[in-house]
Structures are given as C-alpha cells and as structure tokens.
Motif scaffolding. Structure first.
Motif, PDB file in Angstrom:
ATOM      1  N   GLY A 113       0.787  -1.221   0.000  1.00 24.53           N
ATOM      2  CA  GLY A 113       0.000   0.000   0.000  1.00 24.53           C
ATOM      3  C   GLY A 113       0.817   1.267   0.000  1.00 24.53           C
ATOM      4  N   ARG A 114       2.118   1.156   0.149  1.00 24.12           N
ATOM      5  CA  ARG A 114       2.962   2.347   0.164  1.00 24.12           C
ATOM      6  C   ARG A 114       3.213   2.814  -1.258  1.00 24.12           C
ATOM      7  N   ALA A 118     -11.825  -2.086  -2.077  1.00 26.74           N
ATOM      8  CA  ALA A 118     -11.558  -0.953  -1.185  1.00 26.74           C
ATOM      9  C   ALA A 118     -10.704   0.096  -1.894  1.00 26.74           C
ATOM     10  N   THR A 119      -9.747  -0.359  -2.694  1.00 25.06           N
ATOM     11  CA  THR A 119      -8.894   0.565  -3.444  1.00 25.06           C
ATOM     12  C   THR A 119      -9.720   1.338  -4.465  1.00 25.06           C
ATOM     13  N   VAL A 160     -11.444   4.160  -2.605  1.00 23.80           N
ATOM     14  CA  VAL A 160     -10.510   5.230  -2.225  1.00 23.80           C
ATOM     15  C   VAL A 160     -10.127   6.069  -3.438  1.00 23.80           C
ATOM     16  N   GLN A 193      -3.323  -2.068  -0.909  1.00 26.37           N
ATOM     17  CA  GLN A 193      -4.358  -1.051  -0.738  1.00 26.37           C
ATOM     18  C   GLN A 193      -3.753   0.231  -0.177  1.00 26.37           C
ATOM     19  N   PRO A 194      -3.718   1.316  -0.975  1.00 26.00           N
ATOM     20  CA  PRO A 194      -3.132   2.568  -0.492  1.00 26.00           C
ATOM     21  C   PRO A 194      -4.109   3.342   0.396  1.00 26.00           C
ATOM     22  N   ARG A 195      -3.550   4.155   1.271  1.00 23.25           N
ATOM     23  CA  ARG A 195      -4.380   5.056   2.088  1.00 23.25           C
ATOM     24  C   ARG A 195      -4.690   6.298   1.268  1.00 23.25           C
ATOM     25  N   LYS A 196      -5.841   6.899   1.542  1.00 27.59           N
ATOM     26  CA  LYS A 196      -6.267   8.089   0.807  1.00 27.59           C
ATOM     27  C   LYS A 196      -5.229   9.203   0.912  1.00 27.59           C
ATOM     28  N   ALA A 197      -4.664   9.414   2.088  1.00 26.99           N
ATOM     29  CA  ALA A 197      -3.671  10.475   2.291  1.00 26.99           C
ATOM     30  C   ALA A 197      -2.434  10.241   1.432  1.00 26.99           C
ATOM     31  N   ASP A 198      -2.017   8.970   1.297  1.00 33.40           N
ATOM     32  CA  ASP A 198      -0.852   8.650   0.468  1.00 33.40           C
ATOM     33  C   ASP A 198      -1.122   8.911  -1.005  1.00 33.40           C
TER      34      ASP A 198
END
Length: 133
Positions: free
Chosen positions: A22-23, A63-64, A67, A119-124
């Motif tokens: 996810g990074r 989920a991705t 986002v 799966q990346p985070r929205k902020a990233d």
C-alpha cells in the motif's frame, strides 16, 4: 533448530511485505513507461490519472476502487481508471505488475510517476498526486 530458522525467515519476509503493501513508491518516470488513452480504454485526466490494476476476486481491490474514486472526485483534473489485470496480460507484463491491486499515478502526459502495490491510504494517494502534478 532448522525449523526455527525457516519460521523466523518466513516471519521476517511477511513483516516486510505487510510494511511495504500500500505504500506509494517514487520511481521517477518508471523507466520512461507511458500509457495512452487507447491502452487505458479511457481518456487521460487533465492533470493526472490513477490507474488501478485489479482482479475479480480481490477484496483489497474493491476498497482501493472506493478510495481512488473518492480522490478523483475531489481533486480537479484527476481521473480514475480500473483495468482488469487478467484481461490485459500484455499490459501487465509490460508494466511489471506483480500483484493486485497495483496503482499507477500517471502525470498529464501518461508517464508513470508513482506506483503502489496493495491497498493505499487516501492520504498517500493525495500526496502522490501532489508530487506527480
């Protein structure tokens, strides 16, 4: 004793995989790889394009998708395109996609500026867009 060594190695590999998943990684222009509208099956975004490679039975892909859709909806000039990895194996091979979900951040010219697996985070994603635009 050998079993403990194997278990420790497997545990270390698993921890590293979870840490990297996810990074968003910076890869310059990903060795000059570019995508155009014909390859994507959709127009490039005015400022950037989020390209998601997914597979049918991938829970993190759903989920991705959510986002990336949310990010594309709030950031002007950004488009989200989802590609079925199984149906586009030639593109998967050319871009070295090894797992799903994989997200590519394309600049306005279609050059691969950033890449994330898992799966990346929205902020990233928003941060990667800020660097790519």
């Amino acid at each position: 004793m050998t079993g403990l060594v194997v278990l420790a190695a497997a545990s270390a590999c698993g921890a590293l995989q979870r840490r990297r998943s996810g990074r968003v990684r910076v890869r310059g222009c990903d060795d000059g790889k570019r995508l155009d509208a014909a390859e994507l099956g959709a127009e490039l975004g005015e400022r950037a394009t989020l390209v998601q490679f997914s597979s049918a039975f991938c829970a993190p892909c759903r989920a991705t998708r959510r986002v990336l859709g949310e990010v594309a909806a709030v950031v002007p000039g950004v488009t989200h395109v989802e590609i079925d990895a199984e149906a586009h194996l030639d593109l998967v091979r050319r871009l070295d996609i090894l797992k799903t979900p994989t997200v590519l951040v394309l600049d306005a010219d279609g050059c691969v500026a950033r890449r994330a697996t898992g799966q990346p985070r929205k902020a990233d994603v928003i941060a990667a867009l800020g660097e790519a635009v």
